[in-house]
Design a protein around this motif. Structure first.
Motif, PDB file in Angstrom:
ATOM      1  N   ILE A 101       5.430   6.607   0.910  1.00  0.00           N
ATOM      2  CA  ILE A 101       4.631   7.298  -0.095  1.00  0.00           C
ATOM      3  C   ILE A 101       3.437   6.415  -0.428  1.00  0.00           C
ATOM      4  CG2 ILE A 101       4.603   8.120  -2.480  1.00  0.00           C
ATOM      5  CD1 ILE A 101       7.915   8.002  -0.872  1.00  0.00           C
ATOM      6  N   SER A 102       2.246   6.999  -0.373  1.00  0.00           N
ATOM      7  CA  SER A 102       1.031   6.262  -0.697  1.00  0.00           C
ATOM      8  C   SER A 102       1.124   5.712  -2.120  1.00  0.00           C
ATOM      9  CB  SER A 102      -0.179   7.198  -0.584  1.00  0.00           C
ATOM     10  OG  SER A 102      -1.293   6.651  -1.249  1.00  0.00           O
ATOM     11  N   LYS A 103       0.977   4.415  -2.263  1.00  0.00           N
ATOM     12  CA  LYS A 103       1.041   3.783  -3.578  1.00  0.00           C
ATOM     13  C   LYS A 103      -0.053   4.329  -4.486  1.00  0.00           C
ATOM     14  CE  LYS A 103       1.026  -0.768  -5.831  1.00  0.00           C
ATOM     15  NZ  LYS A 103       0.251  -0.324  -6.971  1.00  0.00           N
ATOM     16  N   LYS A 104      -1.270   4.453  -3.964  1.00  0.00           N
ATOM     17  CA  LYS A 104      -2.388   4.944  -4.768  1.00  0.00           C
ATOM     18  C   LYS A 104      -2.141   6.379  -5.226  1.00  0.00           C
ATOM     19  CE  LYS A 104      -7.394   5.686  -4.748  1.00  0.00           C
ATOM     20  NZ  LYS A 104      -7.260   6.659  -5.796  1.00  0.00           N
ATOM     21  N   ALA A 105      -1.728   7.246  -4.285  1.00  0.00           N
ATOM     22  CA  ALA A 105      -1.477   8.650  -4.632  1.00  0.00           C
ATOM     23  C   ALA A 105      -0.345   8.763  -5.646  1.00  0.00           C
ATOM     24  CB  ALA A 105      -1.161   9.457  -3.381  1.00  0.00           C
ATOM     25  N   PHE A 106       0.714   7.985  -5.450  1.00  0.00           N
ATOM     26  CA  PHE A 106       1.846   8.024  -6.377  1.00  0.00           C
ATOM     27  C   PHE A 106       1.435   7.511  -7.751  1.00  0.00           C
ATOM     28  CE2 PHE A 106       5.389   5.891  -8.491  1.00  0.00           C
ATOM     29  CZ  PHE A 106       6.228   6.980  -8.684  1.00  0.00           C
ATOM     30  N   ALA A 125      12.303   6.554  -6.126  1.00  0.00           N
ATOM     31  CA  ALA A 125      13.472   7.065  -6.851  1.00  0.00           C
ATOM     32  C   ALA A 125      13.846   6.119  -7.985  1.00  0.00           C
ATOM     33  CB  ALA A 125      14.641   7.259  -5.890  1.00  0.00           C
ATOM     34  N   GLU A 126      13.805   4.824  -7.725  1.00  0.00           N
ATOM     35  CA  GLU A 126      14.144   3.842  -8.757  1.00  0.00           C
ATOM     36  C   GLU A 126      13.101   3.832  -9.872  1.00  0.00           C
ATOM     37  OE1 GLU A 126      14.639   0.132  -6.672  1.00  0.00           O
ATOM     38  OE2 GLU A 126      16.591   0.731  -5.877  1.00  0.00           O
ATOM     39  N   ARG A 163       0.817  -1.207   0.000  1.00  0.00           N
ATOM     40  CA  ARG A 163       0.000   0.000   0.000  1.00  0.00           C
ATOM     41  C   ARG A 163       0.849   1.254   0.000  1.00  0.00           C
ATOM     42  NH1 ARG A 163      -4.577   0.102   4.104  1.00  0.00           N
ATOM     43  NH2 ARG A 163      -5.095   1.837   2.774  1.00  0.00           N
ATOM     44  N   SER A 164       2.167   1.094   0.135  1.00  0.00           N
ATOM     45  CA  SER A 164       3.043   2.260   0.118  1.00  0.00           C
ATOM     46  C   SER A 164       4.395   1.892  -0.479  1.00  0.00           C
ATOM     47  CB  SER A 164       3.230   2.811   1.534  1.00  0.00           C
ATOM     48  OG  SER A 164       3.928   1.881   2.337  1.00  0.00           O
ATOM     49  N   TYR A 165       5.099   2.931  -0.906  1.00  0.00           N
ATOM     50  CA  TYR A 165       6.447   2.789  -1.436  1.00  0.00           C
ATOM     51  C   TYR A 165       7.437   3.462  -0.502  1.00  0.00           C
ATOM     52  CZ  TYR A 165       4.480   1.777  -6.135  1.00  0.00           C
ATOM     53  OH  TYR A 165       3.822   1.239  -7.198  1.00  0.00           O
ATOM     54  N   SER A 182      15.515  14.132  -4.666  1.00  0.00           N
ATOM     55  CA  SER A 182      14.413  14.624  -5.498  1.00  0.00           C
ATOM     56  C   SER A 182      13.072  14.128  -4.981  1.00  0.00           C
ATOM     57  CB  SER A 182      14.597  14.181  -6.948  1.00  0.00           C
ATOM     58  OG  SER A 182      15.713  14.804  -7.518  1.00  0.00           O
ATOM     59  N   VAL A 183      13.029  12.873  -4.552  1.00  0.00           N
ATOM     60  CA  VAL A 183      11.783  12.314  -4.015  1.00  0.00           C
ATOM     61  C   VAL A 183      11.426  13.006  -2.703  1.00  0.00           C
ATOM     62  CG1 VAL A 183      10.623  10.222  -3.200  1.00  0.00           C
ATOM     63  CG2 VAL A 183      12.155  10.104  -5.175  1.00  0.00           C
ATOM     64  N   TYR A 184      12.419  13.236  -1.834  1.00  0.00           N
ATOM     65  CA  TYR A 184      12.159  13.963  -0.586  1.00  0.00           C
ATOM     66  C   TYR A 184      11.604  15.357  -0.887  1.00  0.00           C
ATOM     67  CZ  TYR A 184      14.440  10.482   2.406  1.00  0.00           C
ATOM     68  OH  TYR A 184      14.747   9.338   3.083  1.00  0.00           O
TER      69      TYR A 184
END
Length: 69
Positions: free
Chosen positions: A54-59, A24-25, A16-18, A33-35
């Motif tokens: 990071i929320s998988k759905k939002a990302f 980044a990968e 459910r999250s990254y 950059s991700v931060y």
């Protein structure tokens, strides 16, 4: 179907999250950059202790262009 891990807890087969490193990968960018993207509210992030998730759905929605302005 959920599996039972060695602790007797159910483990979902889908995340459910990254992590910052995973995003980044996926994007081919630096962790910094991700931060920065998290700090700017590009997608939903949650801090758990010292780690950022990071929320998988939002990302995935952002990556697919669903939330882009």
């Amino acid at each position: 179907m959920a599996e039972i891990n060695t602790n007797g807890l159910k483990a979902n087969s889908e995340k459910r999250s990254y992590s910052v490193m995973e995003v980044a990968e996926i994007l081919g960018v630096s962790k910094k950059s991700v931060y920065n993207m998290c700090a700017n509210g590009t997608f939903k992030c949650v801090r758990i202790g010292t780690r950022l998730r990071i929320s998988k759905k939002a990302f995935d929605d952002w990556l697919d262009g669903s939330n882009n302005i």
